[in-house]
Design a protein around this motif. Structure first.
Motif, short mmCIF file in Angstrom:
data_model
loop_
_atom_site.label_atom_id
_atom_site.label_comp_id
_atom_site.label_asym_id
_atom_site.label_seq_id
_atom_site.Cartn_x
_atom_site.Cartn_y
_atom_site.Cartn_z
N SER A 14 0.64 -1.25 -0.02
CA SER A 14 -0.05 0.06 0.00
C SER A 14 0.95 1.10 -0.04
O SER A 14 0.38 2.23 -0.72
CB SER A 14 -1.17 0.04 1.08
OG SER A 14 -0.13 -0.22 2.37
N SER A 86 0.73 -14.52 6.79
CA SER A 86 1.42 -15.15 5.53
C SER A 86 2.44 -16.18 5.87
O SER A 86 2.89 -17.37 5.50
CB SER A 86 1.88 -14.09 4.55
OG SER A 86 0.93 -13.35 4.09
N LYS A 214 14.52 -2.94 1.81
CA LYS A 214 13.07 -3.28 1.54
C LYS A 214 12.52 -2.45 0.83
O LYS A 214 12.38 -1.07 1.13
CB LYS A 214 12.09 -3.63 2.93
CG LYS A 214 10.94 -3.94 2.59
CD LYS A 214 10.15 -4.71 3.63
CE LYS A 214 10.04 -3.79 5.18
NZ LYS A 214 8.76 -3.05 4.73
N1 CTP Z 1 3.77 -9.66 3.11
C1 CTP Z 1 3.11 -10.92 2.78
N2 CTP Z 1 1.52 -10.93 3.25
C2 CTP Z 1 1.13 -10.02 3.66
C3 CTP Z 1 1.70 -8.64 4.03
C4 CTP Z 1 2.94 -8.57 3.54
O1 CTP Z 1 3.53 -11.85 2.26
N3 CTP Z 1 -0.23 -10.09 4.12
C5 CTP Z 1 4.98 -9.44 2.52
C6 CTP Z 1 5.12 -8.39 1.44
O2 CTP Z 1 4.87 -8.70 0.32
C7 CTP Z 1 6.65 -7.95 1.56
C8 CTP Z 1 6.99 -8.50 3.16
O3 CTP Z 1 5.65 -9.19 3.59
O4 CTP Z 1 7.47 -8.78 0.73
C9 CTP Z 1 7.31 -7.24 3.88
O5 CTP Z 1 5.98 -6.39 4.25
P1 CTP Z 1 5.85 -4.93 3.83
O6 CTP Z 1 7.01 -4.27 3.35
O7 CTP Z 1 5.07 -4.42 4.71
O8 CTP Z 1 4.70 -5.28 2.45
P2 CTP Z 1 3.48 -4.95 2.20
O9 CTP Z 1 2.64 -5.25 3.63
O10 CTP Z 1 3.05 -5.71 1.04
O11 CTP Z 1 3.43 -3.16 1.99
P3 CTP Z 1 2.59 -2.08 2.93
O12 CTP Z 1 2.91 -2.47 4.28
O13 CTP Z 1 3.39 -0.70 2.37
O14 CTP Z 1 1.05 -2.30 2.51
#
Ligand code: CTP
Ligand code: MG
Length: 479
Positions: A14, A86, A214
């Motif tokens: 996001s 996950s 990251k």
């Molecule tokens: N990840 C995952 N399952 C989720 C959330 C995160 O497998 N439900 C993985 C992401 O794809 C990433 C890693 O965990 O490779 C680290 O998370 P982050 O950098 O926070 O990714 P996102 O959650 O996708 O990004 P954001 O927080 O900005 O939404």
């Protein structure tokens, strides 16, 4: 007992504010997650990889895996709502034959083998291992009751920034996740945090690396692109004499073409490939009047090799010219000769080799120099053409990926070659990289499953490479 790497690629990204989750964005010719998977795929101590993906992208992930480059990816699983979820789904999918689990963010494509080695070593001592780096910035903790103000400033010397991979004995990580479910803990941003929270064991820290970023916010993609451009693959990291010996023995019976094969690194490639049992065809301006500045001449050379040996598996382009002089003193002919031999010649060799290598799923090796990252005074035509070669290799790495043809650029440090003697006069040989070592690494790269990379050969690799060009571990085949 096995080691499984769980690669978390199920987030939505996001903070990137892009429809495509960041781990599926393309950087340096491949999706971020492919770069990440390559590191685990090529690590000798990782047995299997589980890939966690979002439901929306399971098809794309399936297509990536469908190219069969990732033989270790044994499970493609749907991730959960949160990172913690996950990770839990991944570890629950392991079986008791698994001893160690590595959990890694797919969004960190710059993880490297030395880091994985440090974690595996750490697991001999502790049930959980985190990868951390010092913090350059002072970390400030806000006042919980009025977060516009600072609450306290923790001692920076004891602060670290946590990265991934994190490593665990399997049963510890399983327990941590099961306890989290039981006690409705769902907000963990990493797995070591859960082990600590439930007091399941001490968590050892090992050094991470500054480049293991990251990808999180939009500018990170630009930074990542730059890191890929400047990073040179260290193909010897994590390899053993046995694994390299086996790789080189794979060249036995292969058909190898060397352009520029009459002196220096080219001549050593010819000698070593022959010693390895390859069928070698050498061409050069002096010996066979093959001038790489002529596409028909290059085409004719490759076609003759194909006719004689039935196929062409490896093409090595070592022809190159260096004429040191400030540009304003160089003649038109000197400028042309360098740009045309080094750069245009590489284009012609690549073009002429493409079809033959597609047929054999083979490998093309071009040569660059450390001057590619920055122009050098008094040899601009040379360094500019070497920069162009890197760019060419990156482009072909993409263009040829689906055809299964590999292309890489070898980047030797100051090497002990006639080209160097002619331009730099007498130098202390002990400080120069031997042409034999450069040739050994070139053939190793020819046999490895990597593409689109710039590979350094350094003086300090010589000791490791020496037995291979001397023949010792190769002879072990019989025993
Ligand atoms: N990840 C995952 N399952 C989720 C959330 C995160 O497998 N439900 C993985 C992401 O794809 C990433 C890693 O965990 O490779 C680290 O998370 P982050 O950098 O926070 O990714 P996102 O959650 O996708 O990004 P954001 O927080 O900005 O939404
Ligand atoms: Mg997140």
């Amino acid at each position: 007992m096995k080691t499984v790497a769980i690669v978390l690629a199920a987030g939505v990204g996001s903070r990137m504010r892009d429809e495509t989750p960041k781990q599926f964005a393309k950087v340096a010719g491949k999706t971020v997650v492919e770069h990440t998977l390559e590191v685990f795929e090529s690590h000798p101590r990782v047995d299997e990889v589980f890939l966690m993906v979002p439901p929306s992208h399971s098809e794309l992930a399936g297509a990536i895996l469908g190219r069969r480059r990732f033989r270790k990816v044994s499970k493609l699983l749907q991730g959960g709502e949160t990172r913690q979820e996950s990770s839990r789904i991944g570890v629950e999918a392991t079986d008791p034959t698994v001893e160690f689990v590595l959990v890694h963010d797919a969004a960190r494509p710059f993880v490297d083998h030395p880091t994985i080695d440090r974690i595996l070593k750490g697991l001999e001592e502790a049930p959980a291992v985190d990868t951390v780096i010092p913090t350059a910035d002072t970390i400030v903790e806000l006042d919980a009751s009025s977060p516009r103000f600072i609450g306290k400033i923790p001692d920076r010397r004891l602060l670290r920034r946590g990265q991934t991979p994190q490593g665990f004995r399997r049963e510890i990580l399983l327990q941590a996740h099961r306890k989290a479910v039981a006690s409705k803990v769902a907000d963990a941003s990493d797995d070591c945090g859960l082990v600590l929270r439930f007091g399941l064991g001490r968590v050892l820290v090992v050094d991470g690396s500054e480049t293991n970023i990251k990808i999180t916010v939009p500018p990170d993609l630009y930074v990542a692109d730059r890191i890929f451009q400047l990073r040179r693959a260290d193909v010897l990291a994590g390899q053993t004499p046995e694994s390299i010996g086996a790789t080189l023995r794979g060249l036995s019976g292969k058909v190898v073409v060397v352009l520029g094969g009459s002196e220096g690194i080219g001549a050593e490639c010819v000698a070593l490939a022959k010693a390895l049992g390859a069928k070698v065809h050498a061409f050069s301006r002096s010996a066979t009047s093959t001038d790489v500045r002529s596409l028909p001449a290059v085409q004719a050379a490759l076609d003759s090799a194909r006719r004689e040996s039935g196929r062409v598996d490896v093409v090595i382009m070592t022809a190159g010219v260096l004429r040191m002089s400030p540009l304003h003193r160089a003649s038109e002919e000197e400028i042309r000769e360098q740009l045309e031999t080094n750069l245009l010649g590489s284009f012609f060799v690549a073009k002429a080799a493409a079809g033959l290598l597609e047929e054999s799923k083979g490998s093309l090796l071009l040569f660059t120099s450390s001057s590619y990252t920055r122009g050098r005074e008094n040899y601009s035509p040379y360094s500019a053409s070497k920069a162009g070669i890197v760019n060419l290799v990156q482009a072909l790495g993409e263009e040829w990926a689906t055809a299964g043809v590999r292309v890489n650029a070898v980047c030797p440090e100051r090497a002990d070659t006639p080209m160097r003697w002619r331009n730099f006069g007498k130098e202390d040989k002990a400080t120069l990289l031997s042409a034999k070592a450069a040739a050994a690494l070139t053939l190793i790269v020819a046999a490895l499953p990597l593409s689109g990379q710039v590979i350094d050969v350094r003086k300090r690799d010589e000791a490791f490479l020496e037995p291979f060009y001397a023949g010792a571990p190769l002879a072990r085949k019989a025993g």
